[in-house]
Design an enzyme around this catalytic site. Structure first.
Site, PDB file in Angstrom:
ATOM      1  N   LYS A 133       0.812  -1.214   0.000  1.00  0.00           N
ATOM      2  CA  LYS A 133       0.000   0.000   0.000  1.00  0.00           C
ATOM      3  C   LYS A 133       0.849   1.270   0.000  1.00  0.00           C
ATOM      4  O   LYS A 133       0.576   2.205  -0.744  1.00  0.00           O
ATOM      5  CB  LYS A 133      -0.892  -0.040   1.246  1.00  0.00           C
ATOM      6  N   ARG A 190     -10.185   3.493   9.110  1.00  0.00           N
ATOM      7  CA  ARG A 190      -9.903   2.143   9.606  1.00  0.00           C
ATOM      8  C   ARG A 190     -11.077   1.610  10.411  1.00  0.00           C
ATOM      9  O   ARG A 190     -11.069   0.440  10.781  1.00  0.00           O
ATOM     10  CB  ARG A 190      -8.685   2.191  10.527  1.00  0.00           C
ATOM     11  N   ARG A 243      10.870  -9.556   6.164  1.00  0.00           N
ATOM     12  CA  ARG A 243      11.352  -8.169   6.110  1.00  0.00           C
ATOM     13  C   ARG A 243      12.434  -7.923   7.164  1.00  0.00           C
ATOM     14  O   ARG A 243      12.308  -8.343   8.310  1.00  0.00           O
ATOM     15  CB  ARG A 243      10.164  -7.224   6.353  1.00  0.00           C
ATOM     16  N   ARG A 251      12.141  -6.237  12.657  1.00  0.00           N
ATOM     17  CA  ARG A 251      11.342  -5.379  13.538  1.00  0.00           C
ATOM     18  C   ARG A 251      10.601  -6.240  14.551  1.00  0.00           C
ATOM     19  O   ARG A 251      10.198  -7.355  14.247  1.00  0.00           O
ATOM     20  CB  ARG A 251      10.287  -4.629  12.712  1.00  0.00           C
ATOM     21  N   ARG A 271      -1.350  -9.060  13.638  1.00  0.00           N
ATOM     22  CA  ARG A 271      -1.689  -7.817  12.931  1.00  0.00           C
ATOM     23  C   ARG A 271      -2.630  -8.085  11.760  1.00  0.00           C
ATOM     24  O   ARG A 271      -3.536  -7.317  11.486  1.00  0.00           O
ATOM     25  CB  ARG A 271      -0.414  -7.106  12.460  1.00  0.00           C
TER      26      ARG A 271
HETATM   27  P1  AMP Z   1       0.218   2.583   9.748  1.00  0.00           P
HETATM   28  O1  AMP Z   1       1.452   3.340   9.383  1.00  0.00           O
HETATM   29  O2  AMP Z   1      -0.948   2.910   8.846  1.00  0.00           O
HETATM   30  O3  AMP Z   1       0.437   1.090   9.870  1.00  0.00           O
HETATM   31  O4  AMP Z   1      -0.228   3.075  11.209  1.00  0.00           O
HETATM   32  C1  AMP Z   1       0.636   2.988  12.321  1.00  0.00           C
HETATM   33  C2  AMP Z   1      -0.141   3.235  13.607  1.00  0.00           C
HETATM   34  O5  AMP Z   1      -0.742   4.552  13.574  1.00  0.00           O
HETATM   35  C3  AMP Z   1      -1.304   2.299  13.882  1.00  0.00           C
HETATM   36  O6  AMP Z   1      -0.871   1.108  14.521  1.00  0.00           O
HETATM   37  C4  AMP Z   1      -2.182   3.141  14.801  1.00  0.00           C
HETATM   38  O7  AMP Z   1      -1.668   3.202  16.114  1.00  0.00           O
HETATM   39  C5  AMP Z   1      -2.027   4.534  14.197  1.00  0.00           C
HETATM   40  N1  AMP Z   1      -3.036   4.793  13.148  1.00  0.00           N
HETATM   41  C6  AMP Z   1      -2.791   5.005  11.825  1.00  0.00           C
HETATM   42  N2  AMP Z   1      -3.933   5.242  11.148  1.00  0.00           N
HETATM   43  C7  AMP Z   1      -4.928   5.162  12.060  1.00  0.00           C
HETATM   44  C8  AMP Z   1      -6.340   5.300  11.992  1.00  0.00           C
HETATM   45  N3  AMP Z   1      -6.975   5.557  10.816  1.00  0.00           N
HETATM   46  N4  AMP Z   1      -7.050   5.172  13.139  1.00  0.00           N
HETATM   47  C9  AMP Z   1      -6.445   4.926  14.310  1.00  0.00           C
HETATM   48  N5  AMP Z   1      -5.119   4.755  14.454  1.00  0.00           N
HETATM   49  C10 AMP Z   1      -4.349   4.878  13.352  1.00  0.00           C
END
Ligand code: AMP
Length: 231
Positions: A13, A95, A134, A167, A178
């Protein structure tokens, strides 16, 4: 236009978002990135969310939505000033159902709506392989994969000679967790957008260029006249 990119961790993505945004002249609204930079800059928001972020949990909807609202307002201001941006590409947002409702409301207030939603499909085994394989350089951040793209010398970064490590959340067990969470949180959203008739599913288990082409074609199909820039 407002395009949402939905896909689990490891679906590519982030890579696709980068390419599509520049091809179609969209601004990126990537909530994960916005949170990471708030934490890095030590802003009030960053301090408020750090613990939740570190636990890998979702940031409360009101904080997330406020951040997105600010970005949409910024985009509108830039467009008024003559910016060539034609819209936004949402990555990692919405989300939850609450966030999807909030986005609909924010856009409706401006007389706009979500234009298209692209779901990147990748089989779970491929996601597991991509994520579990990764490795990241602890010094310069370069990303490798032990199966497809390993460093020349085992566990040593080609670029800076730093240690190349896994990681904490990329272990087999954590990756599985996840991906389960993604299914639980986000699958219902995919269904919702399918029912609204604005969803396109794209096969993400192909070479990067083919996935990009399929996504761009899907977006353009819903908007016949799209401002594109040279590739
Ligand atoms: P990502 O980089 O999209 O995997 O997001 C990393 C972290 O940011 C997630 O594990 C959440 O803690 C927070 N986060 C990102 N987008 C959202 C969202 N739309 N709603 C709530 N938490 C978010």
């Amino acid at each position: 236009m407002h395009v949402i990119l939905i896909g689990p961790q490891g679906s590519g993505k982030g890579t696709q978002s980068e390419r599509i945004r520049s091809q179609l002249n969209l601004t990126s609204i990537a909530t994960g990135e916005l949170f990471r930079s708030a934490i890095k800059d030590g802003t009030e928001l960053g301090k408020q969310i750090q613990l939740i972020y570190d636990r890998g949990e979702l940031i409360p909807d009101h904080l997330t939505v406020a951040l997105v609202e600010e970005r949409i307002a910024n985009l509108a201001r830039e467009q008024e000033r003559g910016s060539p941006l034609v819209g936004a590409l949402y990555d990692g947002f919405p989300r939850t159902y609450g966030q999807a409702d909030a986005l609909d409301r924010l856009l409706a207030d401006r007389g706009e709506a979500v234009t298209s939603v692209i779901a990147i499909d990748v089989p779970r085994e491929t996601l597991m392989r991509r994520l579990a394989g990764r490795r990241v350089c602890a010094v310069c951040g370069r990303v490798y994969n032990v199966d497809f793209d390993p460093p020349t010398i085992d566990a040593v970064c080609d670029t800076c000679r730093g240690p190349v490590l896994q990681r904490a959340d990329d272990t087999q067990e954590a990756v599985g967790k996840r991906l389960d969470l993604y299914e639980l949180e986000t699958a219902p959203l995919v269904e919702r957008y399918a029912e609204e008739g604005i969803l396109t599913r794209v096969d993400g288990d192909r070479v990067i260029d083919s996935v990009t082409d399929a996504i761009v074609a899907a977006i353009q199909e819903r908007i016949p006249v799209v401002a594109t820039r040279g590739r």
